[in-house]
Design an enzyme around this catalytic site. Structure first.
Site, PDB file in Angstrom:
ATOM      1  N   HIS A 293       1.939   2.088  -3.351  1.00 56.70           N
ATOM      2  CA  HIS A 293       0.888   2.779  -4.113  1.00 56.70           C
ATOM      3  C   HIS A 293       0.932   4.287  -3.870  1.00 56.70           C
ATOM      4  O   HIS A 293       0.748   5.083  -4.790  1.00 56.70           O
ATOM      5  CB  HIS A 293      -0.502   2.296  -3.671  1.00 56.70           C
ATOM      6  CG  HIS A 293      -1.031   1.109  -4.418  1.00 56.70           C
ATOM      7  ND1 HIS A 293      -1.245   1.106  -5.778  1.00 56.70           N
ATOM      8  CD2 HIS A 293      -1.419  -0.113  -3.976  1.00 56.70           C
ATOM      9  CE1 HIS A 293      -1.741  -0.070  -6.139  1.00 56.70           C
ATOM     10  NE2 HIS A 293      -1.851  -0.837  -5.060  1.00 56.70           N
TER      11      HIS A 293
ATOM     12  N   GLU B 226       0.830  -1.220   0.000  1.00 59.17           N
ATOM     13  CA  GLU B 226       0.000   0.000   0.000  1.00 59.17           C
ATOM     14  C   GLU B 226       0.859   1.262   0.000  1.00 59.17           C
ATOM     15  O   GLU B 226       0.547   2.226  -0.704  1.00 59.17           O
ATOM     16  CB  GLU B 226      -0.959   0.000   1.199  1.00 59.17           C
ATOM     17  CG  GLU B 226      -1.948  -1.163   1.243  1.00 59.17           C
ATOM     18  CD  GLU B 226      -2.657  -1.418  -0.064  1.00 59.17           C
ATOM     19  OE1 GLU B 226      -2.926  -0.468  -0.816  1.00 59.17           O
ATOM     20  OE2 GLU B 226      -2.925  -2.605  -0.358  1.00 59.17           O
TER      21      GLU B 226
HETATM   22 ZN    ZN Z   1      -2.485  -2.768  -4.886  1.00 61.65          ZN
END
Ligand code: ZN
Length: 191
Positions: A153, A150
């Site tokens: 990201h 995450e």
């Molecule tokens: Zn992802």
């Protein structure tokens, strides 16, 4: 409100998230919508980029996964990973601790695509929570993998960037199809 998940090929997935200076009401609403969207898609983590917002914000909940263990340390003491779920990370910073280990990953922005990814086994995480309070913990196993995926990201990095060349080569036709379909859909939406 359930939001649309941005798929590979959407340029927002490559944007580095802006730092959040205050968890304003619209950010709290976004957090609630992100949890709803993640649960509806049976995900364990969702980054703001995946719902179209380039912000340093991610939500995580690993409680539904029974077969891949996680570890947690709070103030140097072992703790139950479930005790910090559901987890909101605002402006997270991750420092690797353990040696890299390989594990399977998927991503809601890449439906039905999976790959083995090497990442440090454990990480130290600092962030603020949904109330703007500082939080810090060390985690390992699935939770560490999820946090790292995450936080990538939030910096515009995708799990395909961390695949070895052979894996990425195997997925290449599917990735090209997905990218083309996403671009076509975005063009159509724009009219
Ligand atoms: Zn992802």
């Amino acid at each position: 409100m359930k939001l649309t998940v941005c798929k590979y090929g959407d340029p927002v997935l490559r944007r580095k998230g802006a730092a959040i200076t205050a968890v304003a009401p619209e950010i709290r609403q976004l957090i609630a919508d992100m949890f709803e969207t993640m649960e509806a898609n049976h995900g364990v983590g969702l980054a703001a980029q995946q719902v179209g917002h380039a912000l340093q914000l991610t939500v995580i909940d690993i409680r539904a996964i029974e077969d891949r263990p996680s570890t947690l340390e709070l103030n140097g003491q072992p703790a139950d990973p479930k005790s910090i779920m559901p987890l909101v990370l605002v402006n997270p910073v991750v420092k690797p601790v353990g040696a890299p280990v390989s594990g399977s990953e998927g991503c809601l922005s890449f439906p039905k695509l999976y790959g083995e990814i090497e990442r440090p086994e454990s990480v130290d995480v600092t962030a603020t929570n949904e109330r703007g309070e500082p939080i810090a913990f060390r985690c390992g196993g699935l939770l560490a993998r999820c946090v790292q995926h995450e936080v990538d990201h939030l910096n515009g990095i995708l799990f395909i960037d961390r695949m070895d060349r052979a894996t990425k080569e195997d997925l290449k036709p599917d990735l090209e199809d997905l990218q083309a379909a996403t671009k076509a859909a975005l063009k159509k939406a724009k009219g």
